[in-house]
Design a protein around this motif. Structure first.
Motif, PDB file in Angstrom:
ATOM      1  N   LEU A  67       0.852  -1.190   0.000  1.00  9.86           N
ATOM      2  CA  LEU A  67       0.000   0.000   0.000  1.00  9.86           C
ATOM      3  C   LEU A  67       0.890   1.243   0.000  1.00  9.86           C
ATOM      4  O   LEU A  67       1.835   1.349   0.795  1.00  9.86           O
ATOM      5  CB  LEU A  67      -0.924  -0.005   1.210  1.00  9.86           C
ATOM      6  N   THR A  68       0.586   2.170  -0.887  1.00 11.00           N
ATOM      7  CA  THR A  68       1.338   3.423  -0.994  1.00 11.00           C
ATOM      8  C   THR A  68       0.418   4.597  -0.686  1.00 11.00           C
ATOM      9  O   THR A  68      -0.716   4.648  -1.174  1.00 11.00           O
ATOM     10  CB  THR A  68       1.919   3.591  -2.417  1.00 11.00           C
ATOM     11  N   VAL A  69       0.930   5.525   0.098  1.00  9.90           N
ATOM     12  CA  VAL A  69       0.162   6.708   0.494  1.00  9.90           C
ATOM     13  C   VAL A  69       0.702   7.938  -0.223  1.00  9.90           C
ATOM     14  O   VAL A  69       1.918   8.167  -0.262  1.00  9.90           O
ATOM     15  CB  VAL A  69       0.229   6.925   2.024  1.00  9.90           C
ATOM     16  N   PHE A  70      -0.213   8.736  -0.792  1.00  8.31           N
ATOM     17  CA  PHE A  70       0.113  10.044  -1.352  1.00  8.31           C
ATOM     18  C   PHE A  70      -0.810  11.056  -0.683  1.00  8.31           C
ATOM     19  O   PHE A  70      -2.027  10.919  -0.752  1.00  8.31           O
ATOM     20  CB  PHE A  70      -0.108  10.065  -2.869  1.00  8.31           C
ATOM     21  N   ARG A  71      -0.236  12.044  -0.043  1.00 13.19           N
ATOM     22  CA  ARG A  71      -1.051  13.003   0.692  1.00 13.19           C
ATOM     23  C   ARG A  71      -1.259  14.282  -0.115  1.00 13.19           C
ATOM     24  O   ARG A  71      -0.362  14.752  -0.817  1.00 13.19           O
ATOM     25  CB  ARG A  71      -0.412  13.320   2.040  1.00 13.19           C
ATOM     26  N   ALA A  72      -2.491  14.833   0.007  1.00 11.30           N
ATOM     27  CA  ALA A  72      -2.815  16.089  -0.653  1.00 11.30           C
ATOM     28  C   ALA A  72      -1.920  17.208  -0.089  1.00 11.30           C
ATOM     29  O   ALA A  72      -1.605  17.200   1.107  1.00 11.30           O
ATOM     30  CB  ALA A  72      -4.283  16.425  -0.428  1.00 11.30           C
ATOM     31  N   PRO A  73      -1.511  18.167  -0.903  1.00  8.58           N
ATOM     32  CA  PRO A  73      -1.814  18.285  -2.337  1.00  8.58           C
ATOM     33  C   PRO A  73      -0.756  17.636  -3.219  1.00  8.58           C
ATOM     34  O   PRO A  73      -0.767  17.815  -4.429  1.00  8.58           O
ATOM     35  CB  PRO A  73      -1.818  19.809  -2.530  1.00  8.58           C
ATOM     36  N   HIS A  74       0.168  16.875  -2.602  1.00  2.40           N
ATOM     37  CA  HIS A  74       1.315  16.342  -3.343  1.00  2.40           C
ATOM     38  C   HIS A  74       1.022  14.943  -3.892  1.00  2.40           C
ATOM     39  O   HIS A  74       1.719  13.978  -3.590  1.00  2.40           O
ATOM     40  CB  HIS A  74       2.555  16.334  -2.453  1.00  2.40           C
ATOM     41  N   SER A  75      -0.041  14.858  -4.668  1.00  5.12           N
ATOM     42  CA  SER A  75      -0.397  13.593  -5.320  1.00  5.12           C
ATOM     43  C   SER A  75      -0.787  13.884  -6.754  1.00  5.12           C
ATOM     44  O   SER A  75      -0.916  15.049  -7.148  1.00  5.12           O
ATOM     45  CB  SER A  75      -1.572  12.925  -4.589  1.00  5.12           C
ATOM     46  N   TYR A  76      -0.995  12.850  -7.532  1.00  3.51           N
ATOM     47  CA  TYR A  76      -1.357  13.041  -8.941  1.00  3.51           C
ATOM     48  C   TYR A  76      -2.652  13.827  -9.082  1.00  3.51           C
ATOM     49  O   TYR A  76      -2.766  14.737  -9.903  1.00  3.51           O
ATOM     50  CB  TYR A  76      -1.496  11.670  -9.615  1.00  3.51           C
ATOM     51  N   THR A  77      -3.641  13.502  -8.246  1.00  5.92           N
ATOM     52  CA  THR A  77      -4.941  14.173  -8.329  1.00  5.92           C
ATOM     53  C   THR A  77      -5.000  15.455  -7.512  1.00  5.92           C
ATOM     54  O   THR A  77      -5.927  16.250  -7.672  1.00  5.92           O
ATOM     55  CB  THR A  77      -6.058  13.238  -7.832  1.00  5.92           C
ATOM     56  N   GLY A  78      -4.023  15.665  -6.625  1.00  4.61           N
ATOM     57  CA  GLY A  78      -4.094  16.780  -5.691  1.00  4.61           C
ATOM     58  C   GLY A  78      -4.884  16.448  -4.446  1.00  4.61           C
ATOM     59  O   GLY A  78      -5.026  17.285  -3.553  1.00  4.61           O
ATOM     60  N   GLU A  79      -5.403  15.217  -4.350  1.00  2.00           N
ATOM     61  CA  GLU A  79      -6.185  14.756  -3.205  1.00  2.00           C
ATOM     62  C   GLU A  79      -5.409  13.676  -2.459  1.00  2.00           C
ATOM     63  O   GLU A  79      -4.429  13.121  -2.980  1.00  2.00           O
ATOM     64  CB  GLU A  79      -7.521  14.174  -3.670  1.00  2.00           C
ATOM     65  N   ASP A  80      -5.869  13.339  -1.251  1.00  7.38           N
ATOM     66  CA  ASP A  80      -5.331  12.156  -0.590  1.00  7.38           C
ATOM     67  C   ASP A  80      -5.584  10.945  -1.479  1.00  7.38           C
ATOM     68  O   ASP A  80      -6.713  10.735  -1.959  1.00  7.38           O
ATOM     69  CB  ASP A  80      -6.012  11.940   0.766  1.00  7.38           C
ATOM     70  N   THR A  81      -4.540  10.160  -1.687  1.00  9.74           N
ATOM     71  CA  THR A  81      -4.643   9.028  -2.604  1.00  9.74           C
ATOM     72  C   THR A  81      -3.936   7.819  -2.012  1.00  9.74           C
ATOM     73  O   THR A  81      -2.871   7.953  -1.388  1.00  9.74           O
ATOM     74  CB  THR A  81      -4.006   9.371  -3.961  1.00  9.74           C
ATOM     75  N   ILE A  82      -4.550   6.659  -2.210  1.00 10.12           N
ATOM     76  CA  ILE A  82      -3.928   5.387  -1.827  1.00 10.12           C
ATOM     77  C   ILE A  82      -3.895   4.483  -3.052  1.00 10.12           C
ATOM     78  O   ILE A  82      -4.868   4.410  -3.812  1.00 10.12           O
ATOM     79  CB  ILE A  82      -4.705   4.723  -0.668  1.00 10.12           C
ATOM     80  N   GLU A  83      -2.777   3.815  -3.240  1.00 10.54           N
ATOM     81  CA  GLU A  83      -2.665   2.800  -4.288  1.00 10.54           C
ATOM     82  C   GLU A  83      -2.330   1.462  -3.635  1.00 10.54           C
ATOM     83  O   GLU A  83      -1.373   1.360  -2.870  1.00 10.54           O
ATOM     84  CB  GLU A  83      -1.602   3.199  -5.312  1.00 10.54           C
ATOM     85  N   ILE A  84      -3.137   0.460  -3.949  1.00 11.30           N
ATOM     86  CA  ILE A  84      -2.958  -0.886  -3.396  1.00 11.30           C
ATOM     87  C   ILE A  84      -2.499  -1.800  -4.524  1.00 11.30           C
ATOM     88  O   ILE A  84      -3.221  -2.003  -5.507  1.00 11.30           O
ATOM     89  CB  ILE A  84      -4.272  -1.414  -2.788  1.00 11.30           C
ATOM     90  N   ARG A 116      -9.593  15.082 -12.131  1.00 14.17           N
ATOM     91  CA  ARG A 116      -9.426  15.746 -10.844  1.00 14.17           C
ATOM     92  C   ARG A 116      -8.075  16.455 -10.756  1.00 14.17           C
ATOM     93  O   ARG A 116      -7.957  17.520 -10.145  1.00 14.17           O
ATOM     94  CB  ARG A 116      -9.594  14.741  -9.706  1.00 14.17           C
ATOM     95  N   ALA A 117      -7.052  15.863 -11.389  1.00 15.13           N
ATOM     96  CA  ALA A 117      -5.756  16.538 -11.442  1.00 15.13           C
ATOM     97  C   ALA A 117      -5.887  17.878 -12.166  1.00 15.13           C
ATOM     98  O   ALA A 117      -5.306  18.887 -11.745  1.00 15.13           O
ATOM     99  CB  ALA A 117      -4.730  15.652 -12.143  1.00 15.13           C
ATOM    100  N   PHE A 118      -6.686  17.911 -13.238  1.00 11.70           N
ATOM    101  CA  PHE A 118      -6.928  19.160 -13.967  1.00 11.70           C
ATOM    102  C   PHE A 118      -7.727  20.138 -13.113  1.00 11.70           C
ATOM    103  O   PHE A 118      -7.359  21.313 -12.972  1.00 11.70           O
ATOM    104  CB  PHE A 118      -7.668  18.855 -15.273  1.00 11.70           C
ATOM    105  N   LEU A 119      -8.808  19.674 -12.513  1.00 11.76           N
ATOM    106  CA  LEU A 119      -9.662  20.553 -11.722  1.00 11.76           C
ATOM    107  C   LEU A 119      -8.933  21.098 -10.495  1.00 11.76           C
ATOM    108  O   LEU A 119      -9.229  22.209 -10.038  1.00 11.76           O
ATOM    109  CB  LEU A 119     -10.929  19.812 -11.291  1.00 11.76           C
ATOM    110  N   ASN A 120      -7.973  20.331  -9.975  1.00 13.76           N
ATOM    111  CA  ASN A 120      -7.224  20.769  -8.797  1.00 13.76           C
ATOM    112  C   ASN A 120      -5.934  21.511  -9.165  1.00 13.76           C
ATOM    113  O   ASN A 120      -5.095  21.779  -8.290  1.00 13.76           O
ATOM    114  CB  ASN A 120      -6.888  19.569  -7.907  1.00 13.76           C
ATOM    115  N   GLY A 121      -5.772  21.840 -10.456  1.00  9.52           N
ATOM    116  CA  GLY A 121      -4.641  22.648 -10.880  1.00  9.52           C
ATOM    117  C   GLY A 121      -3.316  21.914 -10.967  1.00  9.52           C
ATOM    118  O   GLY A 121      -2.260  22.551 -11.057  1.00  9.52           O
ATOM    119  N   LYS A 122      -3.353  20.577 -10.986  1.00  7.76           N
ATOM    120  CA  LYS A 122      -2.104  19.816 -11.101  1.00  7.76           C
ATOM    121  C   LYS A 122      -1.649  19.688 -12.556  1.00  7.76           C
ATOM    122  O   LYS A 122      -0.461  19.513 -12.823  1.00  7.76           O
ATOM    123  CB  LYS A 122      -2.291  18.414 -10.506  1.00  7.76           C
ATOM    124  N   LEU A 123      -2.593  19.740 -13.492  1.00 11.01           N
ATOM    125  CA  LEU A 123      -2.308  19.641 -14.920  1.00 11.01           C
ATOM    126  C   LEU A 123      -3.170  20.648 -15.662  1.00 11.01           C
ATOM    127  O   LEU A 123      -4.295  20.941 -15.244  1.00 11.01           O
ATOM    128  CB  LEU A 123      -2.649  18.237 -15.454  1.00 11.01           C
TER     129      LEU A 123
END
Length: 448
Positions: A67-84, A116-123
């Motif tokens: 399990l990998t944790v990515f915390r907002a805003p430093h994720s691909y989507t800009g949201e809290d993200t988990i990849e299993i 969501r990455a676009f809407l959150n200004g990441k792309l």
């Protein structure tokens, strides 16, 4: 927004599969289903960290996972993200996804993570579109084009152009407030030259897109010729498998057979067709009419001639009906007692499908007909949406130049330039409508 989840790996058995969860409840869901071997919960993990453990559905073990944790805003989507990342069985990955849904996530739509990455200004929107082009790249040129666009090179160029237009508009606004002090950049001839220069840069972008579209989207290529000229043999050799039936019986091929073939930087959507001849066989005649229909919508016709028979009146008549596409004649069986090649108004290439160099020979033909292509910063327009906006901007700038040449008031030119700026900003999604955003992402794969 809701917390979304999807399987981001292909829907097939493999070594691993990956379930992506993004949204405000992502880490909470991870806490509910993940049991780390070090007893550490996802909520206690820092961003960009992994943990090994197991996924449990109540007391039932589903799989051992990472399990990998990515915390907002430093994720691909800009949201809290988990990849299993689990084992790549279809059943186990879908069981885990179902468990995630029961914990409160909802199914992600096509491209919703990137949306969501676009809407959150990441792309930007053009970078988001490049993500799908990167996924679907089938050759080196397509990969380079996608990476140029994904890195924001088009957005940088458009931003430079809009900044220059805004500077001109600011000078016009200043002059309108103080009519006795004309800024030097608004001198009529200088202003016309400046607007023309910006227009030419947009024209260059559009032209480079048109030049590269063959390499980006592939070449609709059709093999045409008389029966037994060697079309099906060439088809099979280029495909690397026996896709077409090969016999000495004329009229063997009757259906259109299509395969995707990669040759160097070229992607061919290659179709083998029925041999063209006079026939009383109704089924064969239907196949011949399908051949002509396929030729009409093709980008490139490879017309195959049996070199031992030579160029016949039937060949001449068939080629006459194939106008409008790029055409090359393959003078096949050139290793045998071949007839003399006549002077024709289309390129003719001696060819032998049995030679070990036939792939190199075919690549040479493509380079001769289509040339070579190297993507660079000015070739990063990736699709017709972006090109249409560029062309709209060109048209507006042409109108501005005409207005300046006939002495129109600068306030009229100001509004034209403002419309150009708004049009170009739509390329990267500034103030773009919801319908446009929906249309961009609905062609994405689920999970990206």
């Amino acid at each position: 927004m809701s917390t979304i989840a999807a399987i981001s790996t292909p829907n097939a058995v493999g070594g691993i599969a990956m379930i992506r969860i993004s949204g405000e409840k992502a880490i909470e869901i991870g806490d509910a289903i993940f049991h780390g071997i070090k007893k550490k919960k996802p909520s206690e993990m820092a961003g960009y960290t992994c943990a090994y453990g197991s996924i449990y559905d109540e007391n039932a073990l589903l799989d051992d996972v990472v399990l990998t944790v990515f915390r907002a805003p430093h994720s691909y989507t800009g949201e809290d993200t988990i990849e299993i990342t689990c084992h790549g069985g279809l059943y186990v990955s879908k069981r885990i996804l179902g468990l995630v849904y029961r914990q409160g996530a909802v199914a992600a739509g096509p491209g919703e993570f990137t949306k969501r990455a676009f809407l959150n200004g990441k792309l930007s929107l053009s970078q988001a579109e490049a993500v799908m082009d990167l996924i679907s790249a089938e050759g080196e040129v397509q990969l380079k084009q996608a990476n140029i666009a994904k890195n924001g090179r088009l957005g940088q160029e458009i931003s430079n152009i809009t900044d220059e237009l805004i500077a001109l508009m600011s000078a016009m606004a200043y002059w309108q407030d103080d009519a006795e002090d004309m800024p030097p950049e608004l001198d009529s001839r200088l202003l016309i030259n400046t607007v023309n220069n910006i227009k030419d840069r947009l024209v260059s972008l559009s032209n480079n897109y048109q030049n590269g579209i063959i390499f980006h989207e592939g070449i609709n290529t059709v093999l045409i010729g008389r029966p037994n000229a060697g079309k099906s043999s060439i088809m099979n050799l280029l495909c690397g498998v026996n896709r077409s039936i090969v016999t000495d019986i004329p009229g063997t091929t009757r259906d259109i057979i299509t395969e995707k073939v990669l040759l160097g930087d070229y992607c061919l959507r290659l179709s083998d067709t029925a041999g063209i001849r006079e026939t009383n066989n109704q089924i064969e005649e239907i196949g011949i009419q399908c051949t002509y229909a396929e030729a009409e919508k093709s980008d490139f016709i490879l017309y195959v001639v049996d070199g031992t028979v030579g160029f016949t009146e039937e060949d001449k008549e068939t080629l006459r009906k194939c106008r409008g596409s790029k055409v090359a004649i393959l003078w096949n069986k050139s290793d045998l007692d071949s007839k003399e090649i006549p002077l024709l108004n289309v390129p003719v290439f001696p060819f032998c499908a049995k030679k070990s160099s036939f792939l190199d020979d075919m690549l040479h033909i493509l380079e001769t007909i289509f040339g070579t292509y190297t993507p660079n910063a000015s070739t990063s327009i990736m699709n017709e949406r972006q090109n249409a906006l560029i062309c709209q901007g060109i048209s507006l700038l042409e109108s501005s130049v005409k207005a300046l040449e006939v002495g129109c008031e600068l306030d009229m030119v100001y509004w034209d330039l403002e419309e150009v700026v708004n049009t170009l900003r739509d390329i990267d999604g500034e103030n773009v409508s919801d319908d446009v955003v929906k249309a961009v992402f609905e062609n994405f794969c689920v999970g990206k």
